[in-house]
Design a protein around this motif. Structure first.
Motif, PDB file in Angstrom:
ATOM      1  N   ALA A  10     118.317  35.480 -23.859  1.00 36.92           N
ATOM      2  CA  ALA A  10     117.613  35.653 -25.056  1.00 36.92           C
ATOM      3  C   ALA A  10     118.923  35.444 -26.208  1.00 36.92           C
ATOM      4  N   GLY A  11     118.609  34.601 -26.988  1.00 34.10           N
ATOM      5  CA  GLY A  11     119.371  34.159 -28.262  1.00 34.10           C
ATOM      6  C   GLY A  11     120.602  33.145 -27.892  1.00 34.10           C
ATOM      7  N   ARG A  12     120.302  32.620 -26.609  1.00 38.28           N
ATOM      8  CA  ARG A  12     121.174  31.543 -26.397  1.00 38.28           C
ATOM      9  C   ARG A  12     120.584  30.130 -26.528  1.00 38.28           C
ATOM     10  N   ARG A  13     121.312  29.353 -26.597  1.00 40.37           N
ATOM     11  CA  ARG A  13     120.699  27.763 -26.799  1.00 40.37           C
ATOM     12  C   ARG A  13     121.252  26.860 -25.664  1.00 40.37           C
ATOM     13  N   ALA A  14     120.370  26.023 -24.901  1.00 42.66           N
ATOM     14  CA  ALA A  14     120.745  25.357 -23.835  1.00 42.66           C
ATOM     15  C   ALA A  14     120.280  23.998 -23.879  1.00 42.66           C
ATOM     16  N   ILE A  15     121.158  23.281 -23.155  1.00 41.30           N
ATOM     17  CA  ILE A  15     120.876  21.628 -23.221  1.00 41.30           C
ATOM     18  C   ILE A  15     120.803  21.528 -21.437  1.00 41.30           C
ATOM     19  N   VAL A  16     119.648  20.868 -21.223  1.00 42.30           N
ATOM     20  CA  VAL A  16     119.731  20.519 -19.799  1.00 42.30           C
ATOM     21  C   VAL A  16     119.450  18.940 -19.670  1.00 42.30           C
ATOM     22  N   THR A  17     120.400  18.041 -19.239  1.00 43.50           N
ATOM     23  CA  THR A  17     120.215  16.775 -19.356  1.00 43.50           C
ATOM     24  C   THR A  17     119.351  16.266 -18.066  1.00 43.50           C
ATOM     25  N   GLY A  18     118.474  15.274 -18.179  1.00 43.66           N
ATOM     26  CA  GLY A  18     117.425  14.827 -16.991  1.00 43.66           C
ATOM     27  C   GLY A  18     116.640  15.894 -16.657  1.00 43.66           C
ATOM     28  N   GLY A  19     116.214  16.827 -17.564  1.00 44.48           N
ATOM     29  CA  GLY A  19     115.311  17.904 -17.276  1.00 44.48           C
ATOM     30  C   GLY A  19     113.757  17.623 -17.332  1.00 44.48           C
ATOM     31  N   GLY A  20     113.481  16.430 -17.496  1.00 44.82           N
ATOM     32  CA  GLY A  20     112.139  15.806 -17.528  1.00 44.82           C
ATOM     33  C   GLY A  20     111.245  16.192 -16.043  1.00 44.82           C
ATOM     34  N   ARG A  21     112.062  16.106 -15.129  1.00 42.24           N
ATOM     35  CA  ARG A  21     111.494  16.323 -13.543  1.00 42.24           C
ATOM     36  C   ARG A  21     112.524  16.984 -12.852  1.00 42.24           C
ATOM     37  N   GLY A  22     112.070  17.107 -11.630  1.00 42.13           N
ATOM     38  CA  GLY A  22     113.144  17.378 -10.311  1.00 42.13           C
ATOM     39  C   GLY A  22     113.647  18.486 -10.548  1.00 42.13           C
ATOM     40  N   ILE A  23     115.098  18.635 -10.287  1.00 42.46           N
ATOM     41  CA  ILE A  23     115.855  19.903 -10.184  1.00 42.46           C
ATOM     42  C   ILE A  23     116.102  20.257 -11.754  1.00 42.46           C
ATOM     43  N   GLY A  24     116.513  19.348 -12.522  1.00 40.31           N
ATOM     44  CA  GLY A  24     116.563  19.625 -13.859  1.00 40.31           C
ATOM     45  C   GLY A  24     115.542  20.218 -14.729  1.00 40.31           C
ATOM     46  N   ARG A  25     114.318  19.982 -14.238  1.00 42.05           N
ATOM     47  CA  ARG A  25     112.929  20.757 -14.893  1.00 42.05           C
ATOM     48  C   ARG A  25     112.974  21.952 -14.122  1.00 42.05           C
ATOM     49  N   ALA A  26     113.367  22.210 -12.987  1.00 35.18           N
ATOM     50  CA  ALA A  26     113.254  23.542 -12.129  1.00 35.18           C
ATOM     51  C   ALA A  26     114.434  24.646 -13.030  1.00 35.18           C
ATOM     52  N   ILE A  27     115.571  23.792 -13.477  1.00 33.48           N
ATOM     53  CA  ILE A  27     116.623  24.611 -14.128  1.00 33.48           C
ATOM     54  C   ILE A  27     116.112  25.193 -15.703  1.00 33.48           C
ATOM     55  N   ALA A  28     115.294  24.017 -16.238  1.00 36.44           N
ATOM     56  CA  ALA A  28     115.033  24.383 -17.581  1.00 36.44           C
ATOM     57  C   ALA A  28     113.775  25.402 -17.697  1.00 36.44           C
ATOM     58  N   GLU A  29     113.059  25.434 -16.675  1.00 36.63           N
ATOM     59  CA  GLU A  29     111.942  26.385 -16.464  1.00 36.63           C
ATOM     60  C   GLU A  29     112.620  27.426 -16.512  1.00 36.63           C
ATOM     61  N   GLY A  30     113.580  28.057 -15.491  1.00 35.15           N
ATOM     62  CA  GLY A  30     114.323  29.284 -15.338  1.00 35.15           C
ATOM     63  C   GLY A  30     114.931  29.577 -16.550  1.00 35.15           C
ATOM     64  N   LEU A  31     115.512  28.704 -17.513  1.00 40.28           N
ATOM     65  CA  LEU A  31     116.063  29.237 -18.654  1.00 40.28           C
ATOM     66  C   LEU A  31     114.931  29.599 -19.680  1.00 40.28           C
ATOM     67  N   VAL A  32     113.994  28.658 -19.614  1.00 38.85           N
ATOM     68  CA  VAL A  32     112.737  29.262 -20.649  1.00 38.85           C
ATOM     69  C   VAL A  32     112.346  30.626 -20.245  1.00 38.85           C
ATOM     70  N   ALA A  33     112.239  30.844 -18.798  1.00 36.77           N
ATOM     71  CA  ALA A  33     111.676  32.199 -18.545  1.00 36.77           C
ATOM     72  C   ALA A  33     112.635  33.149 -18.880  1.00 36.77           C
ATOM     73  N   GLY A  34     114.048  32.917 -19.068  1.00 36.15           N
ATOM     74  CA  GLY A  34     115.077  33.891 -19.243  1.00 36.15           C
ATOM     75  C   GLY A  34     115.184  34.081 -20.636  1.00 36.15           C
ATOM     76  N   GLY A  35     114.397  33.329 -21.622  1.00 38.73           N
ATOM     77  CA  GLY A  35     114.537  33.646 -22.823  1.00 38.73           C
ATOM     78  C   GLY A  35     115.535  32.787 -23.726  1.00 38.73           C
ATOM     79  N   ALA A  36     115.925  31.692 -22.950  1.00 41.52           N
ATOM     80  CA  ALA A  36     116.830  30.793 -23.731  1.00 41.52           C
ATOM     81  C   ALA A  36     115.932  29.878 -24.511  1.00 41.52           C
ATOM     82  N   GLU A  37     116.540  29.181 -25.624  1.00 41.86           N
ATOM     83  CA  GLU A  37     116.067  28.175 -26.318  1.00 41.86           C
ATOM     84  C   GLU A  37     116.366  26.787 -25.822  1.00 41.86           C
ATOM     85  N   VAL A  38     115.596  26.152 -25.079  1.00 43.12           N
ATOM     86  CA  VAL A  38     116.074  24.986 -24.014  1.00 43.12           C
ATOM     87  C   VAL A  38     115.704  23.679 -24.744  1.00 43.12           C
ATOM     88  N   HIS A  39     116.770  22.933 -24.541  1.00 35.73           N
ATOM     89  CA  HIS A  39     116.407  21.383 -25.055  1.00 35.73           C
ATOM     90  C   HIS A  39     116.758  20.498 -24.021  1.00 35.73           C
TER      91      HIS A  39
END
Ligand code: NAD
Length: 238
Positions: A10-39
């Motif tokens: 919560a309160g942290r900003r994250a960037i995940v490159t290549g997060g449109g699908r695959g492993i990156g998407r799963a990482i981005a989903e986990g960060l969203v679930a953990g309250g991050a602002e995800v880009h």
């Protein structure tokens, strides 16, 4: 710290490159679930996970990387996950196949780190995780470009860990073996079978299993881990 603490962003900003699908998407989903602002930086125009902001950024282009990062404000979490393959044996590999893979997998991560790290070191807080591969550690027939890019990214990980450690930034790598994604489903079936035969567990990991390791390294629980390569490969390479 309580044993259960440290898994929220919560309160942290994250960037995940290549997060449109695959492993990156799963990482981005986990960060969203953990309250991050995800880009998510991904030029493919994929939808990406719900709750993440999509940016059509090609990591091989340093000017667009710098512009996109500059428009966000402080970034505490960076995952360099964008990656491609262009498999061919060394003697048949074209200059373009060599360059494209090095450009995305290695230079892309460098562009991202150079753009994001000044904010992290200035604030004294940051976590960077790079997706490498066991093939970058052991080499792989037909993947000279890919293995070299991932081996290079291991060296970049350790160098960045050295340069930024005293400024509060940890830098680690996660090395998957074969994971079942769109990238690997496009491979010949016998290559998937070979990976299965190598697996000490008799199974191959899914994207969530790789994401779990990345999320751990991004968490407060991993505060004293830096410069490391964590293999998530079902023991394919021991
Ligand atoms: P994937 O092909 O499913 O997804 C890769 C994503 O990266 C795509 O959304 C694509 O659009 C994006 N991308 C490609 N070029 C880009 C660029 N120039 N700028 C920004 N984004 C770009 O791949 P995956 O299987 O999810 O793999 C993710 C990472 O994990 C890669 O770095 C890959 O090398 C690594 N890895 C994967 C496996 C595996 O078995 N899948 C094994 C070891 C390592």
């Amino acid at each position: 710290m309580a044993a259960t603490a440290g898994w929220d962003w919560a309160g942290r900003r994250a960037i995940v490159t290549g997060g449109g699908r695959g492993i990156g998407r799963a990482i981005a989903e986990g960060l969203v679930a953990g309250g991050a602002e995800v880009h998510v930086f991904d030029p493919a125009g994929a939808e990406g996970p719900e709750g993440a902001s999509m940016h059509a950024v090609d990591v091989t282009q340093p000017a667009s990387v710098a512009q996109a990062v500059g428009g966000l404000g402080p970034v505490e979490l960076l995952v360099n996950n964008a990656g491609i393959t262009r498999d061919r044996s060394i003697l048949r590999m074209t200059d373009d196949e060599w360059r494209q893979v090095i450009d995305v997998n290695l230079s892309g991560a460098f562009h991202m780190i150079r753009a994001v790290a000044p904010g992290m070191t200035g604030a004294g807080v940051g976590r960077i995780v790079n997706l490498v591969s066991i093939n970058g550690l052991r080499g792989k027939f037909g993947q000279a470009n890919y293995a070299a890019s991932k081996g290079g990214l291991v060296a970049l990980t350790k160098t960045a860990a050295r340069e930024f450690g005293r400024k509060g930034v940890t830098v680690n790598a996660v090395a998957p073996g074969m994971v079942l994604t769109e990238m690997t489903m496009a491979l010949a079936p016998e290559l998937r079978q070979r990976a299965l035969d190598e697996s000490l567990l008799g199974r191959l990991p899914g994207v969530e299993d790789v994401a779990a390791a990345v999320l751990f390294l991004l968490s407060d629980r991993a505060a004293f881990i830096t410069g490391q390569v964590l293999q998530v490969d079902a023991g394919q390479y021991v």
